[in-house]
Design a protein around this motif. Structure first.
Motif, PDB file in Angstrom:
ATOM      1  N   GLN A 156       0.851  -1.189   0.000  1.00  0.00           N
ATOM      2  CA  GLN A 156       0.000   0.000   0.000  1.00  0.00           C
ATOM      3  C   GLN A 156       0.885   1.236   0.000  1.00  0.00           C
ATOM      4  O   GLN A 156       1.939   1.257   0.640  1.00  0.00           O
ATOM      5  CB  GLN A 156      -0.930   0.018   1.212  1.00  0.00           C
ATOM      6  CG  GLN A 156      -2.028  -1.033   1.156  1.00  0.00           C
ATOM      7  CD  GLN A 156      -2.945  -0.958   2.356  1.00  0.00           C
ATOM      8  OE1 GLN A 156      -2.490  -1.003   3.499  1.00  0.00           O
ATOM      9  NE2 GLN A 156      -4.231  -0.871   2.125  1.00  0.00           N
ATOM     10  N   LEU A 185       0.194   5.585   0.055  1.00  0.00           N
ATOM     11  CA  LEU A 185      -0.719   6.743   0.082  1.00  0.00           C
ATOM     12  C   LEU A 185      -2.173   6.307  -0.033  1.00  0.00           C
ATOM     13  O   LEU A 185      -2.998   6.989  -0.632  1.00  0.00           O
ATOM     14  CB  LEU A 185      -0.373   7.724  -1.039  1.00  0.00           C
ATOM     15  CG  LEU A 185       1.049   8.290  -1.051  1.00  0.00           C
ATOM     16  CD1 LEU A 185       1.212   9.285  -2.195  1.00  0.00           C
ATOM     17  CD2 LEU A 185       1.396   8.945   0.266  1.00  0.00           C
ATOM     18  N   GLY A 186      -2.498   5.152   0.535  1.00  0.00           N
ATOM     19  CA  GLY A 186      -3.869   4.656   0.506  1.00  0.00           C
ATOM     20  C   GLY A 186      -4.232   3.861  -0.728  1.00  0.00           C
ATOM     21  O   GLY A 186      -5.361   3.383  -0.835  1.00  0.00           O
ATOM     22  N   ARG A 215      -1.285   3.672   4.692  1.00  0.00           N
ATOM     23  CA  ARG A 215      -2.712   3.969   4.833  1.00  0.00           C
ATOM     24  C   ARG A 215      -2.897   4.699   6.157  1.00  0.00           C
ATOM     25  O   ARG A 215      -1.976   4.707   6.986  1.00  0.00           O
ATOM     26  CB  ARG A 215      -3.548   2.689   4.786  1.00  0.00           C
ATOM     27  CG  ARG A 215      -3.338   1.719   5.948  1.00  0.00           C
ATOM     28  CD  ARG A 215      -4.149   0.450   5.722  1.00  0.00           C
ATOM     29  NE  ARG A 215      -4.132  -0.457   6.850  1.00  0.00           N
ATOM     30  CZ  ARG A 215      -3.224  -1.397   7.063  1.00  0.00           C
ATOM     31  NH1 ARG A 215      -2.217  -1.530   6.212  1.00  0.00           N
ATOM     32  NH2 ARG A 215      -3.312  -2.193   8.114  1.00  0.00           N
ATOM     33  N   PRO A 216      -4.044   5.334   6.396  1.00  0.00           N
ATOM     34  CA  PRO A 216      -4.229   6.075   7.653  1.00  0.00           C
ATOM     35  C   PRO A 216      -3.949   5.197   8.869  1.00  0.00           C
ATOM     36  O   PRO A 216      -4.477   4.094   8.995  1.00  0.00           O
ATOM     37  CB  PRO A 216      -5.701   6.509   7.588  1.00  0.00           C
ATOM     38  CG  PRO A 216      -5.982   6.634   6.123  1.00  0.00           C
ATOM     39  CD  PRO A 216      -5.211   5.514   5.489  1.00  0.00           C
ATOM     40  N   ILE A 230      -1.002  13.894   4.701  1.00  0.00           N
ATOM     41  CA  ILE A 230      -0.928  13.010   3.538  1.00  0.00           C
ATOM     42  C   ILE A 230      -2.180  13.152   2.673  1.00  0.00           C
ATOM     43  O   ILE A 230      -3.294  13.074   3.188  1.00  0.00           O
ATOM     44  CB  ILE A 230      -0.794  11.537   3.975  1.00  0.00           C
ATOM     45  CG1 ILE A 230       0.263  11.380   5.062  1.00  0.00           C
ATOM     46  CG2 ILE A 230      -0.501  10.651   2.775  1.00  0.00           C
ATOM     47  CD1 ILE A 230       1.652  11.671   4.636  1.00  0.00           C
ATOM     48  N   TRP A 251      -4.348  11.261   0.931  1.00  0.00           N
ATOM     49  CA  TRP A 251      -4.695   9.860   0.690  1.00  0.00           C
ATOM     50  C   TRP A 251      -5.480   9.697  -0.604  1.00  0.00           C
ATOM     51  O   TRP A 251      -6.213  10.595  -1.015  1.00  0.00           O
ATOM     52  CB  TRP A 251      -5.497   9.304   1.862  1.00  0.00           C
ATOM     53  CG  TRP A 251      -4.787   9.361   3.175  1.00  0.00           C
ATOM     54  CD1 TRP A 251      -5.090  10.149   4.241  1.00  0.00           C
ATOM     55  CD2 TRP A 251      -3.624   8.602   3.557  1.00  0.00           C
ATOM     56  NE1 TRP A 251      -4.201   9.945   5.265  1.00  0.00           N
ATOM     57  CE2 TRP A 251      -3.295   8.994   4.882  1.00  0.00           C
ATOM     58  CE3 TRP A 251      -2.839   7.644   2.921  1.00  0.00           C
ATOM     59  CZ2 TRP A 251      -2.212   8.456   5.571  1.00  0.00           C
ATOM     60  CZ3 TRP A 251      -1.761   7.099   3.613  1.00  0.00           C
ATOM     61  CH2 TRP A 251      -1.456   7.509   4.914  1.00  0.00           C
ATOM     62  N   ASP A 252      -5.309   8.554  -1.217  1.00  0.00           N
ATOM     63  CA  ASP A 252      -6.038   8.239  -2.449  1.00  0.00           C
ATOM     64  C   ASP A 252      -7.542   8.361  -2.215  1.00  0.00           C
ATOM     65  O   ASP A 252      -8.046   8.055  -1.123  1.00  0.00           O
ATOM     66  CB  ASP A 252      -5.685   6.826  -2.909  1.00  0.00           C
ATOM     67  CG  ASP A 252      -6.333   6.451  -4.222  1.00  0.00           C
ATOM     68  OD1 ASP A 252      -5.937   6.997  -5.253  1.00  0.00           O
ATOM     69  OD2 ASP A 252      -7.256   5.613  -4.184  1.00  0.00           O
ATOM     70  N   CYS A 283      -9.534   5.601  -0.597  1.00  0.00           N
ATOM     71  CA  CYS A 283      -9.112   5.165   0.734  1.00  0.00           C
ATOM     72  C   CYS A 283      -9.951   5.846   1.801  1.00  0.00           C
ATOM     73  O   CYS A 283     -10.252   7.044   1.716  1.00  0.00           O
ATOM     74  CB  CYS A 283      -7.628   5.496   0.920  1.00  0.00           C
ATOM     75  SG  CYS A 283      -7.014   5.313   2.594  1.00  0.00           S
ATOM     76  N   PRO A 292     -10.246   7.849   4.809  1.00  0.00           N
ATOM     77  CA  PRO A 292      -9.255   8.716   5.456  1.00  0.00           C
ATOM     78  C   PRO A 292      -9.289   8.680   6.974  1.00  0.00           C
ATOM     79  O   PRO A 292      -8.417   9.271   7.629  1.00  0.00           O
ATOM     80  CB  PRO A 292      -9.639  10.107   4.936  1.00  0.00           C
ATOM     81  CG  PRO A 292     -11.121  10.016   4.714  1.00  0.00           C
ATOM     82  CD  PRO A 292     -11.382   8.606   4.262  1.00  0.00           C
TER      83      PRO A 292
END
Length: 498
Positions: free
Chosen positions: A49, A51-52, A277-278, A372, A374-375, A378, A380
């Protein structure tokens, strides 16, 4: 209205933020370290993974590691559940579509005929989404955008490598890489390694004493703050053997900690953290030792600088990493609940040891959009705090199951464990046989009555040797079994660390 005056250490950290324009850090146009090549199994794909985004790493027929979005374009099945075929293609194990190194679909076996298959494969919608990758200094680096434009942009920027490892000098010694998924965010990792004051306290017994070594020091700024290049601080005063100690933050993923000793040697801690990821980040790190002119190695990071195989260093790393995790996992959740106000308003940082942490938090807020990006696919939101310590200190899913070196070592340890128990049973059985044979011989010679029991006759020396061997082997099996537990979970509490 009276204006509150910030403490001097906070002014020292914040003032540099006013020295540069409002340029913003671009999170997605960066190289991120995602894996250690020697610990990857090239025969299968590996889910990661970034940035999501859900991605997959796999090695093609030319021996190059590739990165795709972890979704087959057909029905979005995860490619990480697929197979690396002998022809060097990645197969989706759902319907056997195959993809080459560039993501082009090269086989759709359910097609009517070869002409139809070629037509479907030539459609851009049949392609897997590929991300630029490169191998450098033993790591697989992934660019966090895809497409032809990303391919060109990725060639214009270099990863945050270790210059000393490019020198090819016999004075430079690189110790083993370690890799671990940590259950707290990238920002808390960087905050933690910007804070040397915690080291003798959190890592009591490994890196000093919480009672003797928690002392005053200052952290003057060494390098001007930059949106793209980060900042650096040094520590003063130092111990009698150290000439200079520098913490150098190089966004987005690298903290370089260099201790230069008075005899000319250097210890370089290479610390990478990738936002996955978060509430999670992937840590990759190693020690680099630079010998002095006399060829003497500098002291390393505790017992982790001792000669040892990589797999042993990996599982022993839990002794160190979990001492921080037990704080940072919960600290992140507590801070998130205090929604009102800026970071500096939620904490109390009166000492100069906090300068670099303050600078990092202001860099993140003012120069990097506050966090960040995030994608879009994703969630958050941070996960809830994990109260089950067995799950919090899980080693299997955060490391072992993705590390070929540790899996191979675990298999050997399990075999040795079984062998030790079997050998213990055999030894004990031989001891009984020796004792029984001795009794039988004595009975035949008339030196002992046939009805005499083992309780009234002292067994021969052979029996005791066999019994002792059985006990030693059983103990070895037990200790190996207990040691293998470190591949799965390692629980820690500071209250028990005396």
């Amino acid at each position: 209205m009276t204006q509150t005056r910030l403490p001097e250490n906070q002014r020292d950290a914040i003032n540099p933020l006013l020295e540069e324009d409002s340029e913003q850090f671009q999170w997605t146009k960066q190289w991120y370290p995602m894996a250690v090549v020697e610990f990857l199994d090239p025969s299968r794909p590996h889910p990661i993974q970034l940035l999501g985004k859900d991605l997959v790493l796999w090695r093609d027929g030319s021996g190059q590691w590739r990165c795709f979005e972890d979704a087959c374009p057909h029905r979005l099945a995860p490619l990480s559940e697929g197979r690396v075929e002998s022809d060097g293609t990645l197969m989706c194990a759902y319907h056997a579509w195959r993809f080459d190194a560039s993501g082009n679909c090269v086989s759709i076996p359910q097609s009517l005929d070869p002409q139809t298959e070629a037509k479907h494969c030539s459609n851009p919608k049949s392609c897997a989404i590929a991300y630029p990758t490169q191998e450098c200094q033993g790591l697989v680096w992934v660019w966090s955008e895809s497409g032809s434009q990303a391919q060109m942009e990725s060639q214009l920027r270099s990863p945050r490598i270790v210059p000393e490892l490019e020198e090819n000098s016999d004075r430079v010694v690189k110790l083993f890489w370690n890799i671990r998924d940590l259950s707290y965010g990238w920002d808390f990792f960087m905050e933690n390694v910007s804070d040397p004051a915690h080291v003798p306290v959190s890592h009591h017994g490994i890196m000093g004493s919480r009672y003797k070594d928690a002392k005053y020091y200052d952290m003057p700024r060494l390098r001007k703050l930059s949106t793209q290049e980060g900042f650096a601080f040094e520590i003063t005063p130092l111990s009698s053997t150290v000439e200079q100690a520098v913490h150098d933050f190089q966004p987005p993923c690298h903290m370089r900690i260099v201790s230069t000793f008075k005899d000319g040697g250097k210890l370089i801690l290479v610390l990478y953290a990738t936002p996955t990821r978060p509430g999670w980040c992937r840590h990759i790190g190693c020690q680099v030792l630079v010998k002095n002119q006399a060829g003497k190695n500098p002291p390393g990071l505790g017992f982790f600088a001792l000669p040892m195989p990589a797999w042993l260093g990996h599982i022993l790393a839990s002794l160190f990493l979990h001492q921080d995790m037990v704080f940072l996992h919960y600290e992140e959740k507590i801070l998130a609940k205090r929604r009102q106000g800026k970071w500096l308003d939620k904490v109390y940082t009166p000492n100069p040891q906090d300068k670099m942490v303050i600078t990092f938090r202001h860099w993140l807020e003012k120069r990097a959009d506050g966090g960040i990006p995030w994608d879009s696919g994703c969630n958050p939101n941070l996960p809830e705090a994990e109260r089950d310590k067995q799950k919090l200190f899980d080693v299997w899913t955060t490391h072992t199951q993705q590390c070929k070196s540790c899996q191979d070592a675990l298999k050997k340890i399990n075999r040795l464990t079984v062998l030790a128990y079997v050998a213990a049973v055999v030894c004990f059985g031989l001891g009984i046989m020796v004792d029984a044979r001795t009794l039988a011989v004595q009975a035949a010679l008339g030196t002992v009555k046939p009805a005499t029991s083992l309780l009234t006759v002292i067994p021969p020396a052979g029996f005791w040797w066999a019994l002792g061997g059985a006990i030693l082997l059983a103990t070895a099996g037990y200790l190996l079994k207990k040691f293998s537990r470190l591949f799965y979970v390692y629980q820690f509490e500071h209250a028990h660390n005396d």
